[in-house]
Design an enzyme around this catalytic site. Sequence first.
Site, PDB file in Angstrom:
ATOM      1  N   GLU A   1       7.131   2.366   5.070  1.00 12.99           N
ATOM      2  CA  GLU A   1       7.899   1.834   3.935  1.00 12.99           C
ATOM      3  C   GLU A   1       7.403   2.383   2.610  1.00 12.99           C
ATOM      4  O   GLU A   1       6.194   2.470   2.361  1.00 12.99           O
ATOM      5  CB  GLU A   1       7.821   0.301   3.902  1.00 12.99           C
ATOM      6  CG  GLU A   1       8.602  -0.290   2.735  1.00 12.99           C
ATOM      7  CD  GLU A   1       8.762  -1.798   2.810  1.00 12.99           C
ATOM      8  OE1 GLU A   1       9.413  -2.363   1.901  1.00 12.99           O
ATOM      9  OE2 GLU A   1       8.260  -2.410   3.763  1.00 12.99           O
TER      10      GLU A   1
ATOM     11  N   SER B   1      10.861 -10.952   5.768  1.00 14.37           N
ATOM     12  CA  SER B   1      11.745 -10.892   4.607  1.00 14.37           C
ATOM     13  C   SER B   1      12.704 -12.068   4.578  1.00 14.37           C
ATOM     14  O   SER B   1      13.303 -12.377   3.528  1.00 14.37           O
ATOM     15  CB  SER B   1      12.543  -9.582   4.622  1.00 14.37           C
ATOM     16  OG  SER B   1      13.155  -9.363   5.884  1.00 14.37           O
TER      17      SER B   1
END
Length: 307
Positions: free
Chosen positions: A221, A84
């Site tokens: 997730e 990320s």
Amino acid sequence: MRRGFGQVFNDHVAAPNILAENGTLFSAGVPVLSAHREEKVRRLAAPDIAARKGGEPIVCLTAYTAPIAAALDESCDLLLVGDSLGMVVHGLPNTVGVTMEMMILHGQAVMRGSRKAMVVVDMPFGSYEGAPEEAYANAVRIMKETGCQAVKVESGSTVPATIAYLVQRGIPVMGHIGLRPQAVLVDGGFKAKGKDEAGRLKVLEEARATAEAGCFAIVVEGVAEGLAREVTAAVSVPTIGIGASAGCDGQVLVVDDMLGLFDWTPKFVRRYADLKGEIERAAADYARDVRARTFPGEAETYYAKKT
């Protein structure tokens, strides 16, 4: 000369340990008892995290820089150097463009800044999906060049065999199921998973295969609360949720989201600070003082010694 944060931080993470002739260990010029010091700074490792299944929730945040890692270290069990970073640090539109070199550079910084938390580094897109031998070479490079304790891979249908290959050769691996950011171009966006029965069964199958391959923990997730609990019950290793409810064995958030550095954050994020607002206010105050010639003032100015 006044010692700023950078100097103090460098002392904290980079001061050499010196063993005197009398056996006393000095760190940053201060004598310490080596046994006591080692006990205080022992890092958590994969077995420690695996043992937390069904116990005290695992606390994880992403970290990309040494100062942030130092600030998070005391509170976190795991620091994830997530890919990320491509989006939140480098401004990329997704994680597909993240490279091995980027992950290693940030992994090194986080290792320098932390002492206690286990550090896990994401394997970037394209570094592990091919031959297991190539994945192994890339995982070894990440671990050798950063000193991290494990790597993380997104667990598509072809990946469990690679996970097993890595684990059998001494690489601790964390898995990642459900919404997989590296598959954003295939999925057409960041979309929650397991919304229908076929999707639910696929997520469960991925979770079981990932755990059976030898992962010590699995990030879950973007799945509904019921499915997150089902996954957690179905595997023998801890699950760490992000957008997957409190039904997991732990939680992870992107630190920049948690600290409020962006105007928009996903539904599953709870903001614990408003750093963007604080930074904007500080920058505005600084600009005002510079333009008014009130900075630097007497307190921030060097003067020649009077003779």
